[in-house]
Scaffold this motif. Structure first.
Motif, PDB file in Angstrom:
ATOM      1  N   THR A   1       0.770  -1.241   0.399  1.00  0.00           N
ATOM      2  CA  THR A   1      -0.153  -0.422  -0.058  1.00  0.00           C
ATOM      3  C   THR A   1       0.362   1.399  -0.034  1.00  0.00           C
ATOM      4  O   THR A   1       0.922   2.588   1.031  1.00  0.00           O
TER       5      THR A   1
ATOM      6  N   GLY B   1       1.015   2.960  -1.930  1.00  0.00           N
ATOM      7  CA  GLY B   1       0.031   4.171  -2.885  1.00  0.00           C
ATOM      8  C   GLY B   1      -1.575   3.697  -2.663  1.00  0.00           C
ATOM      9  O   GLY B   1      -1.823   3.238  -3.621  1.00  0.00           O
ATOM     10  N   TYR B   2      -2.636   4.509  -2.715  1.00  0.00           N
ATOM     11  CA  TYR B   2      -3.951   4.427  -3.006  1.00  0.00           C
ATOM     12  C   TYR B   2      -4.358   3.342  -4.510  1.00  0.00           C
ATOM     13  O   TYR B   2      -5.003   2.561  -4.451  1.00  0.00           O
ATOM     14  N   THR B   3      -3.145   4.089  -5.487  1.00  0.00           N
ATOM     15  CA  THR B   3      -3.182   2.912  -6.675  1.00  0.00           C
ATOM     16  C   THR B   3      -2.183   2.063  -6.978  1.00  0.00           C
ATOM     17  O   THR B   3      -2.180   1.768  -7.948  1.00  0.00           O
TER      18      THR B   3
ATOM     19  N   TYR C   1      -2.050  -0.895  -5.445  1.00  0.00           N
ATOM     20  CA  TYR C   1      -2.222  -2.064  -4.929  1.00  0.00           C
ATOM     21  C   TYR C   1      -3.764  -2.608  -5.089  1.00  0.00           C
ATOM     22  O   TYR C   1      -4.508  -1.755  -5.772  1.00  0.00           O
TER      23      TYR C   1
ATOM     24  N   ARG D   1      -6.832  -4.306  -5.123  1.00  0.00           N
ATOM     25  CA  ARG D   1      -8.433  -5.298  -4.342  1.00  0.00           C
ATOM     26  C   ARG D   1      -8.187  -6.305  -4.068  1.00  0.00           C
ATOM     27  O   ARG D   1      -9.085  -7.216  -3.458  1.00  0.00           O
TER      28      ARG D   1
ATOM     29  N   ARG E   1     -11.976   0.668  -7.982  1.00  0.00           N
ATOM     30  CA  ARG E   1     -11.151   0.471  -8.455  1.00  0.00           C
ATOM     31  C   ARG E   1     -10.805  -1.355  -8.658  1.00  0.00           C
ATOM     32  O   ARG E   1      -9.623  -1.833  -7.854  1.00  0.00           O
TER      33      ARG E   1
END
Length: 175
Positions: free
Chosen positions: A21, A23-25, A27, A29, A50
Motif C-alpha cells: 500500500t 499509494g492508493y493506486t 495495490y 483490491r 478500483r
C-alpha cells in the motif's frame, strides 16, 4: 437461549503487487475468501472503487446472501405447507448510498422471486393462491437469519405465481 452456530471464513489479500500500500493506486483490491472444504471465492472491490470487475464484491455477496436465505426459508415453509415448488428464481437488487466523506450503507434490498408450483391444488385438496404464496414470502422474511441481521429494509416484489403446465417444460425464468 437458542442453539449457537459459528461460521468461519479465511480471507487472504492477494493484491500487494510487490509494493503493498505504498499509494492508493499501487495495490490491487483482489483477495480470496476460503471456507474449509470448498473452492476459494475470488473477491475484489466494486469496480468504482478500483476493483476487478471479474471478481465478486462484498456488496454483491450481501445481496446474494439475502436472496439465498429467503429462497431456502421459502422452500422449507412451502414444503411444510404442502405447496409443491418446482422452480424458483430471483432477480434481487440492492441499493447502496455512498456519502461525500466516503461512508456508505445499503438503503434497501428488493427481492423479486419467481415461483413455479406443480399444481394449484395441494394433496389435501386446498388451493394454492397468490395471496398464500405472498404469505409464505412474508413468513420467510421473518425467519431469514440474514434479513433479520441487517439494519436496512429487505422488501419483496414477487412475480405472479406460475403453474408448471407440463413435465417437459423448462422451469425458471418467465418466457
Amino acid at each position: 437461549m437458542g442453539i449457537l452456530h459459528t461460521y468461519e471464513a479465511t480471507l487472504r489479500w492477494t493484491g500487494a503487487r510487490g509494493v503493498g500500500t505504498t499509494g492508493y493506486t499501487a495495490y490491487s483490491r483482489d483477495h480470496e475468501v476460503a471456507f474449509e472444504g470448498k473452492p476459494p471465492l475470488l473477491g475484489s472491490a466494486d469496480p468504482s472503487f478500483r476493483g476487478d470487475p471479474g471478481r465478486y464484491t462484498p456488496e454483491e455477496l450481501m445481496v446474494a446472501a439475502l436472496a439465498q436465505c429467503h429462497m431456502l426459508w421459502f422452500l422449507h415453509l412451502a414444503a411444510a405447507d404442502g405447496v409443491v415448488v418446482v422452480g424458483y428464481s430471483d432477480s434481487a437488487q440492492g441499493r447502496m448510498r455512498v456519502e461525500a466523506a466516503g461512508h456508505g450503507q445499503f438503503t434497501e434490498v428488493v427481492l423479486r422471486p419467481f415461483v413455479t408450483i406443480a399444481s394449484v391444488e395441494r394433496a389435501d385438496g386446498r388451493q394454492v393462491t397468490d395471496d398464500e404464496v405472498a404469505l409464505l414470502h412474508a413468513r420467510s422474511r421473518e425467519h431469514c437469519f440474514i434479513a433479520r441481521s441487517v439494519n436496512f429494509p429487505v422488501r419483496h416484489d414477487p412475480a405472479p405465481l406460475r403453474v408448471a403446465v407440463a413435465a417437459a417444460e423448462p422451469l425458471g425464468e418467465p418466457a
